[in-house]
Design a protein around this motif. Structure first.
Motif, PDB file in Angstrom:
ATOM      1  N   TYR A 168       7.487   5.347  -0.341  1.00  0.00           N
ATOM      2  CA  TYR A 168       7.414   4.303   0.664  1.00  0.00           C
ATOM      3  C   TYR A 168       6.202   3.438   0.370  1.00  0.00           C
ATOM      4  O   TYR A 168       5.157   3.929  -0.042  1.00  0.00           O
ATOM      5  CB  TYR A 168       7.255   4.895   2.067  1.00  0.00           C
ATOM      6  N   ARG A 169       6.359   2.134   0.594  1.00  0.00           N
ATOM      7  CA  ARG A 169       5.255   1.187   0.471  1.00  0.00           C
ATOM      8  C   ARG A 169       5.188   0.357   1.738  1.00  0.00           C
ATOM      9  O   ARG A 169       6.209  -0.032   2.294  1.00  0.00           O
ATOM     10  CB  ARG A 169       5.443   0.265  -0.738  1.00  0.00           C
ATOM     11  N   ILE A 170       3.978   0.078   2.180  1.00  0.00           N
ATOM     12  CA  ILE A 170       3.754  -0.697   3.399  1.00  0.00           C
ATOM     13  C   ILE A 170       3.087  -2.003   2.982  1.00  0.00           C
ATOM     14  O   ILE A 170       2.057  -2.001   2.311  1.00  0.00           O
ATOM     15  CB  ILE A 170       2.850   0.074   4.387  1.00  0.00           C
ATOM     16  N   SER A 171       3.679  -3.123   3.393  1.00  0.00           N
ATOM     17  CA  SER A 171       3.098  -4.416   3.026  1.00  0.00           C
ATOM     18  C   SER A 171       1.865  -4.686   3.882  1.00  0.00           C
ATOM     19  O   SER A 171       1.736  -4.172   5.003  1.00  0.00           O
ATOM     20  CB  SER A 171       4.116  -5.546   3.199  1.00  0.00           C
ATOM     21  N   PRO A 230       6.699  -0.397   9.846  1.00  0.00           N
ATOM     22  CA  PRO A 230       7.723  -0.738   8.860  1.00  0.00           C
ATOM     23  C   PRO A 230       7.263  -0.378   7.448  1.00  0.00           C
ATOM     24  O   PRO A 230       6.090  -0.534   7.105  1.00  0.00           O
ATOM     25  CB  PRO A 230       7.866  -2.255   8.991  1.00  0.00           C
ATOM     26  N   ALA A 231       8.190   0.121   6.653  1.00  0.00           N
ATOM     27  CA  ALA A 231       7.882   0.475   5.272  1.00  0.00           C
ATOM     28  C   ALA A 231       9.095   0.178   4.399  1.00  0.00           C
ATOM     29  O   ALA A 231      10.224   0.158   4.875  1.00  0.00           O
ATOM     30  CB  ALA A 231       7.507   1.946   5.174  1.00  0.00           C
ATOM     31  N   HIS A 232       8.839  -0.065   3.150  1.00  0.00           N
ATOM     32  CA  HIS A 232       9.882  -0.355   2.171  1.00  0.00           C
ATOM     33  C   HIS A 232       9.981   0.826   1.224  1.00  0.00           C
ATOM     34  O   HIS A 232       8.975   1.252   0.665  1.00  0.00           O
ATOM     35  CB  HIS A 232       9.550  -1.624   1.385  1.00  0.00           C
ATOM     36  N   ARG A 233      11.177   1.328   1.059  1.00  0.00           N
ATOM     37  CA  ARG A 233      11.365   2.445   0.146  1.00  0.00           C
ATOM     38  C   ARG A 233      11.623   1.899  -1.254  1.00  0.00           C
ATOM     39  O   ARG A 233      12.558   1.140  -1.475  1.00  0.00           O
ATOM     40  CB  ARG A 233      12.517   3.320   0.594  1.00  0.00           C
ATOM     41  N   ILE A 234      10.776   2.286  -2.179  1.00  0.00           N
ATOM     42  CA  ILE A 234      10.906   1.871  -3.565  1.00  0.00           C
ATOM     43  C   ILE A 234      11.025   3.149  -4.383  1.00  0.00           C
ATOM     44  O   ILE A 234      10.046   3.882  -4.541  1.00  0.00           O
ATOM     45  CB  ILE A 234       9.695   1.028  -4.011  1.00  0.00           C
ATOM     46  N   TYR A 266       0.839  -1.192   0.000  1.00  0.00           N
ATOM     47  CA  TYR A 266       0.000   0.000   0.000  1.00  0.00           C
ATOM     48  C   TYR A 266       0.877   1.245   0.000  1.00  0.00           C
ATOM     49  O   TYR A 266       1.955   1.265   0.585  1.00  0.00           O
ATOM     50  CB  TYR A 266      -0.871   0.052   1.254  1.00  0.00           C
ATOM     51  N   SER A 267       0.370   2.302  -0.613  1.00  0.00           N
ATOM     52  CA  SER A 267       1.049   3.593  -0.541  1.00  0.00           C
ATOM     53  C   SER A 267       0.724   4.236   0.805  1.00  0.00           C
ATOM     54  O   SER A 267      -0.197   3.802   1.521  1.00  0.00           O
ATOM     55  CB  SER A 267       0.575   4.508  -1.669  1.00  0.00           C
ATOM     56  N   ILE A 268       1.450   5.275   1.148  1.00  0.00           N
ATOM     57  CA  ILE A 268       1.179   5.991   2.391  1.00  0.00           C
ATOM     58  C   ILE A 268      -0.237   6.554   2.361  1.00  0.00           C
ATOM     59  O   ILE A 268      -0.959   6.487   3.361  1.00  0.00           O
ATOM     60  CB  ILE A 268       2.222   7.099   2.621  1.00  0.00           C
ATOM     61  N   GLN A 269      -0.661   7.078   1.223  1.00  0.00           N
ATOM     62  CA  GLN A 269      -2.012   7.626   1.093  1.00  0.00           C
ATOM     63  C   GLN A 269      -3.063   6.548   1.329  1.00  0.00           C
ATOM     64  O   GLN A 269      -4.062   6.782   2.024  1.00  0.00           O
ATOM     65  CB  GLN A 269      -2.205   8.255  -0.286  1.00  0.00           C
ATOM     66  N   GLU A 270      -2.854   5.359   0.784  1.00  0.00           N
ATOM     67  CA  GLU A 270      -3.815   4.268   0.970  1.00  0.00           C
ATOM     68  C   GLU A 270      -3.899   3.853   2.431  1.00  0.00           C
ATOM     69  O   GLU A 270      -4.996   3.626   2.958  1.00  0.00           O
ATOM     70  CB  GLU A 270      -3.427   3.070   0.102  1.00  0.00           C
ATOM     71  N   VAL A 271      -2.770   3.769   3.104  1.00  0.00           N
ATOM     72  CA  VAL A 271      -2.763   3.411   4.524  1.00  0.00           C
ATOM     73  C   VAL A 271      -3.465   4.500   5.338  1.00  0.00           C
ATOM     74  O   VAL A 271      -4.254   4.207   6.238  1.00  0.00           O
ATOM     75  CB  VAL A 271      -1.329   3.164   5.044  1.00  0.00           C
ATOM     76  N   ALA A 272      -3.194   5.752   5.000  1.00  0.00           N
ATOM     77  CA  ALA A 272      -3.855   6.863   5.693  1.00  0.00           C
ATOM     78  C   ALA A 272      -5.371   6.783   5.512  1.00  0.00           C
ATOM     79  O   ALA A 272      -6.129   6.983   6.474  1.00  0.00           O
ATOM     80  CB  ALA A 272      -3.321   8.191   5.175  1.00  0.00           C
ATOM     81  N   ILE A 297      -7.149   4.022   4.846  1.00  0.00           N
ATOM     82  CA  ILE A 297      -7.625   2.828   5.556  1.00  0.00           C
ATOM     83  C   ILE A 297      -7.774   3.112   7.050  1.00  0.00           C
ATOM     84  O   ILE A 297      -8.767   2.739   7.674  1.00  0.00           O
ATOM     85  CB  ILE A 297      -6.673   1.635   5.328  1.00  0.00           C
ATOM     86  N   LEU A 298      -6.771   3.759   7.630  1.00  0.00           N
ATOM     87  CA  LEU A 298      -6.758   4.001   9.076  1.00  0.00           C
ATOM     88  C   LEU A 298      -7.441   5.303   9.475  1.00  0.00           C
ATOM     89  O   LEU A 298      -7.552   5.593  10.669  1.00  0.00           O
ATOM     90  CB  LEU A 298      -5.307   4.011   9.586  1.00  0.00           C
ATOM     91  N   GLU A 299      -7.882   6.063   8.477  1.00  0.00           N
ATOM     92  CA  GLU A 299      -8.509   7.363   8.712  1.00  0.00           C
ATOM     93  C   GLU A 299      -7.592   8.281   9.516  1.00  0.00           C
ATOM     94  O   GLU A 299      -7.996   8.915  10.494  1.00  0.00           O
ATOM     95  CB  GLU A 299      -9.871   7.200   9.371  1.00  0.00           C
ATOM     96  N   LEU A 300      -6.326   8.315   9.093  1.00  0.00           N
ATOM     97  CA  LEU A 300      -5.320   9.190   9.683  1.00  0.00           C
ATOM     98  C   LEU A 300      -4.747  10.063   8.573  1.00  0.00           C
ATOM     99  O   LEU A 300      -4.965   9.811   7.391  1.00  0.00           O
ATOM    100  CB  LEU A 300      -4.192   8.361  10.313  1.00  0.00           C
ATOM    101  N   SER A 301      -3.999  11.066   8.956  1.00  0.00           N
ATOM    102  CA  SER A 301      -3.386  11.921   7.943  1.00  0.00           C
ATOM    103  C   SER A 301      -2.136  11.252   7.375  1.00  0.00           C
ATOM    104  O   SER A 301      -1.511  10.400   8.024  1.00  0.00           O
ATOM    105  CB  SER A 301      -3.020  13.279   8.539  1.00  0.00           C
ATOM    106  N   VAL A 302      -1.771  11.671   6.180  1.00  0.00           N
ATOM    107  CA  VAL A 302      -0.543  11.186   5.550  1.00  0.00           C
ATOM    108  C   VAL A 302       0.648  11.556   6.426  1.00  0.00           C
ATOM    109  O   VAL A 302       1.582  10.761   6.598  1.00  0.00           O
ATOM    110  CB  VAL A 302      -0.401  11.779   4.127  1.00  0.00           C
ATOM    111  N   ARG A 303       0.603  12.727   7.001  1.00  0.00           N
ATOM    112  CA  ARG A 303       1.689  13.180   7.869  1.00  0.00           C
ATOM    113  C   ARG A 303       1.872  12.254   9.080  1.00  0.00           C
ATOM    114  O   ARG A 303       2.998  11.930   9.462  1.00  0.00           O
ATOM    115  CB  ARG A 303       1.397  14.610   8.326  1.00  0.00           C
ATOM    116  N   THR A 304       0.774  11.817   9.669  1.00  0.00           N
ATOM    117  CA  THR A 304       0.845  10.897  10.808  1.00  0.00           C
ATOM    118  C   THR A 304       1.458   9.569  10.397  1.00  0.00           C
ATOM    119  O   THR A 304       2.311   9.023  11.112  1.00  0.00           O
ATOM    120  CB  THR A 304      -0.554  10.670  11.406  1.00  0.00           C
ATOM    121  N   ILE A 305       1.071   9.053   9.233  1.00  0.00           N
ATOM    122  CA  ILE A 305       1.637   7.793   8.748  1.00  0.00           C
ATOM    123  C   ILE A 305       3.134   7.953   8.525  1.00  0.00           C
ATOM    124  O   ILE A 305       3.933   7.089   8.917  1.00  0.00           O
ATOM    125  CB  ILE A 305       0.931   7.332   7.459  1.00  0.00           C
ATOM    126  N   ARG A 306       3.542   9.073   7.931  1.00  0.00           N
ATOM    127  CA  ARG A 306       4.974   9.325   7.727  1.00  0.00           C
ATOM    128  C   ARG A 306       5.722   9.380   9.056  1.00  0.00           C
ATOM    129  O   ARG A 306       6.830   8.852   9.180  1.00  0.00           O
ATOM    130  CB  ARG A 306       5.184  10.630   6.968  1.00  0.00           C
TER     131      ARG A 306
END
Length: 67
Positions: free
Chosen positions: A44-47, A36-40, A10-16, A18-27
């Motif tokens: 960043y991508r989160i499995s 944990p996140a993988h930089r591609i 998932y992208s950071i935006q997708e995780v944000a 899903i969790l109803e949080l801001s992109v900034r909070t996920i970052r």
């Protein structure tokens, strides 16, 4: 016969979303090491497995003490 399940990323935006949080909070959670996140490339991508572990650790349920 065993089947391998594909890992979903998932992208950071997708995780944000899903969790109803801001992109900034996920970052912040990624940079703090909580999520944990993988930089591609420059992204960043989160499995799905890492997201599930994060949620289990963050939202563990403990029943209240009964009198």
């Amino acid at each position: 016969m065993t089947t391998k399940s594909k890992t979903v990323f998932y992208s950071i935006q997708e995780v944000a979303d899903i969790l109803e949080l801001s992109v900034r909070t996920i970052r912040r959670h990624i940079h703090a090491g909580y999520l944990p996140a993988h930089r591609i490339g420059h992204q960043y991508r989160i499995s799905d497995k890492d997201l599930e572990r994060y949620l289990r650790a963050k939202y563990t349920f403990s029943p209240p003490d009964v009198l």
